[in-house]
Motif scaffolding. Structure first.
Motif, PDB file in Angstrom:
ATOM      1  N   THR A   1     -26.203   4.472  51.660  1.00  0.00           N
ATOM      2  CA  THR A   1     -26.385   4.737  50.229  1.00  0.00           C
ATOM      3  C   THR A   1     -25.229   5.492  49.593  1.00  0.00           C
ATOM      4  O   THR A   1     -24.516   6.244  50.247  1.00  0.00           O
ATOM      5  N   HIS A   2     -25.037   5.249  48.296  1.00  0.00           N
ATOM      6  CA  HIS A   2     -24.129   6.058  47.481  1.00  0.00           C
ATOM      7  C   HIS A   2     -24.918   7.022  46.597  1.00  0.00           C
ATOM      8  O   HIS A   2     -24.346   7.823  45.872  1.00  0.00           O
ATOM      9  N   ASP A   3     -26.255   6.907  46.624  1.00  0.00           N
ATOM     10  CA  ASP A   3     -27.120   7.567  45.649  1.00  0.00           C
ATOM     11  C   ASP A   3     -27.465   8.994  46.122  1.00  0.00           C
ATOM     12  O   ASP A   3     -28.052   9.184  47.189  1.00  0.00           O
TER      13      ASP A   3
ATOM     14  N   GLY B   1     -20.609   7.634  52.551  1.00  0.00           N
ATOM     15  CA  GLY B   1     -19.166   7.530  52.638  1.00  0.00           C
ATOM     16  C   GLY B   1     -18.690   6.482  51.643  1.00  0.00           C
ATOM     17  O   GLY B   1     -19.489   5.680  51.158  1.00  0.00           O
ATOM     18  N   PRO B   2     -17.388   6.474  51.356  1.00  0.00           N
ATOM     19  CA  PRO B   2     -16.871   5.576  50.329  1.00  0.00           C
ATOM     20  C   PRO B   2     -17.002   4.098  50.706  1.00  0.00           C
ATOM     21  O   PRO B   2     -17.175   3.765  51.886  1.00  0.00           O
ATOM     22  N   SER B   3     -16.917   3.231  49.712  1.00  0.00           N
ATOM     23  CA  SER B   3     -16.987   1.792  49.933  1.00  0.00           C
ATOM     24  C   SER B   3     -15.960   1.367  50.975  1.00  0.00           C
ATOM     25  O   SER B   3     -14.801   1.778  50.912  1.00  0.00           O
ATOM     26  N   GLY B   4     -16.406   0.590  51.965  1.00  0.00           N
ATOM     27  CA  GLY B   4     -15.500   0.087  52.988  1.00  0.00           C
ATOM     28  C   GLY B   4     -15.361   0.998  54.199  1.00  0.00           C
ATOM     29  O   GLY B   4     -14.619   0.676  55.126  1.00  0.00           O
ATOM     30  N   CYS B   5     -16.089   2.136  54.221  1.00  0.00           N
ATOM     31  CA  CYS B   5     -15.929   3.082  55.340  1.00  0.00           C
ATOM     32  C   CYS B   5     -16.687   2.627  56.590  1.00  0.00           C
ATOM     33  O   CYS B   5     -16.483   3.169  57.671  1.00  0.00           O
ATOM     34  N   GLY B   6     -17.601   1.661  56.438  1.00  0.00           N
ATOM     35  CA  GLY B   6     -18.288   1.135  57.618  1.00  0.00           C
ATOM     36  C   GLY B   6     -19.795   1.353  57.643  1.00  0.00           C
ATOM     37  O   GLY B   6     -20.423   1.207  58.698  1.00  0.00           O
ATOM     38  N   LYS B   7     -20.412   1.644  56.495  1.00  0.00           N
ATOM     39  CA  LYS B   7     -21.860   1.908  56.460  1.00  0.00           C
ATOM     40  C   LYS B   7     -22.669   0.684  56.895  1.00  0.00           C
ATOM     41  O   LYS B   7     -23.553   0.785  57.750  1.00  0.00           O
ATOM     42  N   SER B   8     -22.361  -0.470  56.292  1.00  0.00           N
ATOM     43  CA  SER B   8     -23.109  -1.682  56.653  1.00  0.00           C
ATOM     44  C   SER B   8     -22.834  -2.054  58.111  1.00  0.00           C
ATOM     45  O   SER B   8     -23.722  -2.544  58.819  1.00  0.00           O
ATOM     46  N   THR B   9     -21.607  -1.817  58.562  1.00  0.00           N
ATOM     47  CA  THR B   9     -21.262  -2.086  59.961  1.00  0.00           C
ATOM     48  C   THR B   9     -22.104  -1.211  60.889  1.00  0.00           C
ATOM     49  O   THR B   9     -22.613  -1.678  61.915  1.00  0.00           O
TER      50      THR B   9
ATOM     51  N   GLU C   1     -14.019  -1.289  65.884  1.00  0.00           N
ATOM     52  CA  GLU C   1     -12.725  -1.802  65.425  1.00  0.00           C
ATOM     53  C   GLU C   1     -12.858  -3.292  65.163  1.00  0.00           C
ATOM     54  O   GLU C   1     -13.156  -4.053  66.083  1.00  0.00           O
ATOM     55  N   PHE C   2     -12.689  -3.719  63.923  1.00  0.00           N
ATOM     56  CA  PHE C   2     -12.592  -5.156  63.667  1.00  0.00           C
ATOM     57  C   PHE C   2     -11.197  -5.645  64.051  1.00  0.00           C
ATOM     58  O   PHE C   2     -11.010  -6.803  64.388  1.00  0.00           O
ATOM     59  N   HIS C   3     -10.210  -4.723  63.950  1.00  0.00           N
ATOM     60  CA  HIS C   3      -8.838  -5.023  64.361  1.00  0.00           C
ATOM     61  C   HIS C   3      -8.459  -4.023  65.439  1.00  0.00           C
ATOM     62  O   HIS C   3      -8.616  -2.811  65.220  1.00  0.00           O
TER      63      HIS C   3
HETATM   64  N1  LIG Z   1     -16.769  -9.299  60.107  1.00  0.00           N
HETATM   65  C1  LIG Z   1     -15.726  -8.549  59.696  1.00  0.00           C
HETATM   66  N2  LIG Z   1     -14.468  -8.822  60.116  1.00  0.00           N
HETATM   67  C2  LIG Z   1     -13.424  -8.064  59.740  1.00  0.00           C
HETATM   68  N3  LIG Z   1     -13.524  -6.988  58.929  1.00  0.00           N
HETATM   69  C3  LIG Z   1     -14.749  -6.670  58.484  1.00  0.00           C
HETATM   70  C4  LIG Z   1     -15.915  -7.425  58.844  1.00  0.00           C
HETATM   71  N4  LIG Z   1     -16.999  -6.856  58.250  1.00  0.00           N
HETATM   72  C5  LIG Z   1     -16.531  -5.806  57.556  1.00  0.00           C
HETATM   73  N5  LIG Z   1     -15.185  -5.679  57.691  1.00  0.00           N
HETATM   74  C6  LIG Z   1     -14.350  -4.632  57.095  1.00  0.00           C
HETATM   75  O1  LIG Z   1     -14.775  -3.391  57.644  1.00  0.00           O
HETATM   76  C7  LIG Z   1     -14.793  -2.396  56.646  1.00  0.00           C
HETATM   77  C8  LIG Z   1     -16.175  -1.772  56.564  1.00  0.00           C
HETATM   78  O2  LIG Z   1     -17.097  -2.706  56.008  1.00  0.00           O
HETATM   79  P1  LIG Z   1     -18.590  -2.298  55.671  1.00  0.00           P
HETATM   80  O3  LIG Z   1     -19.233  -3.493  55.057  1.00  0.00           O
HETATM   81  O4  LIG Z   1     -19.226  -1.749  56.885  1.00  0.00           O
HETATM   82  O5  LIG Z   1     -18.380  -1.133  54.594  1.00  0.00           O
HETATM   83  P2  LIG Z   1     -19.433  -0.329  53.700  1.00  0.00           P
HETATM   84  O6  LIG Z   1     -19.233   1.117  53.962  1.00  0.00           O
HETATM   85  O7  LIG Z   1     -20.802  -0.888  53.918  1.00  0.00           O
HETATM   86  O8  LIG Z   1     -18.930  -0.661  52.225  1.00  0.00           O
HETATM   87  P3  LIG Z   1     -19.791  -0.802  50.837  1.00  0.00           P
HETATM   88  O9  LIG Z   1     -20.128   0.601  50.409  1.00  0.00           O
HETATM   89  O10 LIG Z   1     -18.803  -1.434  49.913  1.00  0.00           O
HETATM   90  O11 LIG Z   1     -20.981  -1.665  51.099  1.00  0.00           O
HETATM   91  C9  LIG Z   1     -14.333  -3.059  55.354  1.00  0.00           C
HETATM   92  O12 LIG Z   1     -12.978  -2.768  55.165  1.00  0.00           O
HETATM   93  C10 LIG Z   1     -14.565  -4.521  55.608  1.00  0.00           C
HETATM   94  O13 LIG Z   1     -13.635  -5.299  54.888  1.00  0.00           O
END
Ligand SMILES: Nc1ncnc2c1ncn2[C@@H]1O[C@H](COP(=O)(O)OP(=O)(O)OP(=O)(O)O)[C@@H](O)[C@H]1O
Ligand SMILES: [Mg+2]
Length: 199
Positions: free
Chosen positions: A180-182, A36-44, A11-13
């Motif tokens: 990945t999206h690929d 998963g879709p953009s913003g779902c948390g993959k990079s996190t 949870e970022f929030h």
């Molecule tokens: N440091 C942070 N503080 C607050 N919110 C964050 C932080 N990092 C990421 N987020 C939010 O958390 C969510 C997930 O981000 P993340 O980068 O993990 O997505 P993603 O699945 O990798 O997206 P993409 O496919 O676009 O790369 C997004 O809504 C992003 O705005």
């Protein structure tokens, strides 16, 4: 097992988890796709696996310590040559400069960069820079290799080539995790984690 997740989410929030808790292991010699879709948390999720983010939910167990992250946007040293970027991790691991350069040339060839060896990083295209970062990651021989969107900037033939090389890296013993999206990258994976919203 380099990394194990038990019921992990983040949870970022407060009160707004990114995804439903996941339990999984990233084992040596396997490739796990995170989709998963953009913003779902993959990079996190990659950042949690790397130990850069402590998850607010669940437990992470990590054994190995050699972790390499290939970023979504490649960063290199502008004036250093492509070859240097790949041979330096080998030199750092104790190889002689000449041997390191020979291995680095082989890796550059693997990634379709043989003719770019002497070009400074700043003169590479986005896709070339991305492939260079993959070649450097292979040179570092990590236990855990985290790759964020490796094929997003590549054309289809080069993407197919990169997917093949990634598969080869896992056979060398790394636990590979790829966001990945690929669809082709996903097919190259042994396991796929689909991040779903918390509803
Ligand atoms: N440091 C942070 N503080 C607050 N919110 C964050 C932080 N990092 C990421 N987020 C939010 O958390 C969510 C997930 O981000 P993340 O980068 O993990 O997505 P993603 O699945 O990798 O997206 P993409 O496919 O676009 O790369 C997004 O809504 C992003 O705005
Ligand atoms: Mg991302």
């Amino acid at each position: 097992m380099p990394v194990t997740f038990e019921e992990v989410s983040h949870e970022f929030h407060p009160g707004r988890p990114l995804f439903r808790p996941i339990s999984c292991s990233f084992a040596a010699g396997t490739i796990t796709g995170v989709v998963g879709p953009s913003g779902c948390g993959k990079s996190t999720l990659l950042a949690i696996a790397a130990g850069m983010i402590r998850p607010s939910v669940g437990t992470v167990t990590r054994s190995g310590d050699r972790c390499v992250w290939v970023f979504q946007n490649p960063h290199g040293v502008a004036r250093r040559s492509a070859l240097d970027h790949v041979s330096l991790p080998l030199v750092a691991a104790g190889r002689r400069r000449r041997d390191a350069d020979l291995d680095a040339e082989r890796l550059l060839t693997d990634f379709g960069l043989a003719d770019r060896a002497d070009v400074p990083f700043s003169a590479l295209s986005g896709g070339e820079a991305q492939r260079l970062m993959l070649a450097r990651a292979v040179a570092a021989a990590p236990e855990l290799l985290l790759v964020d969107e490796p094929t997003a900037q590549l054309d289809r033939p080069m993407a197919a080539h990169v997917n093949t090389v990634i598969a080869r890296l896992a056979t060398a013993g790394a636990a590979v995790v790829i966001a990945t999206h690929d669809a082709d990258t996903r097919r190259a994976c042994d396991e796929v984690i689909r991040l779903e919203g918390p509803r």
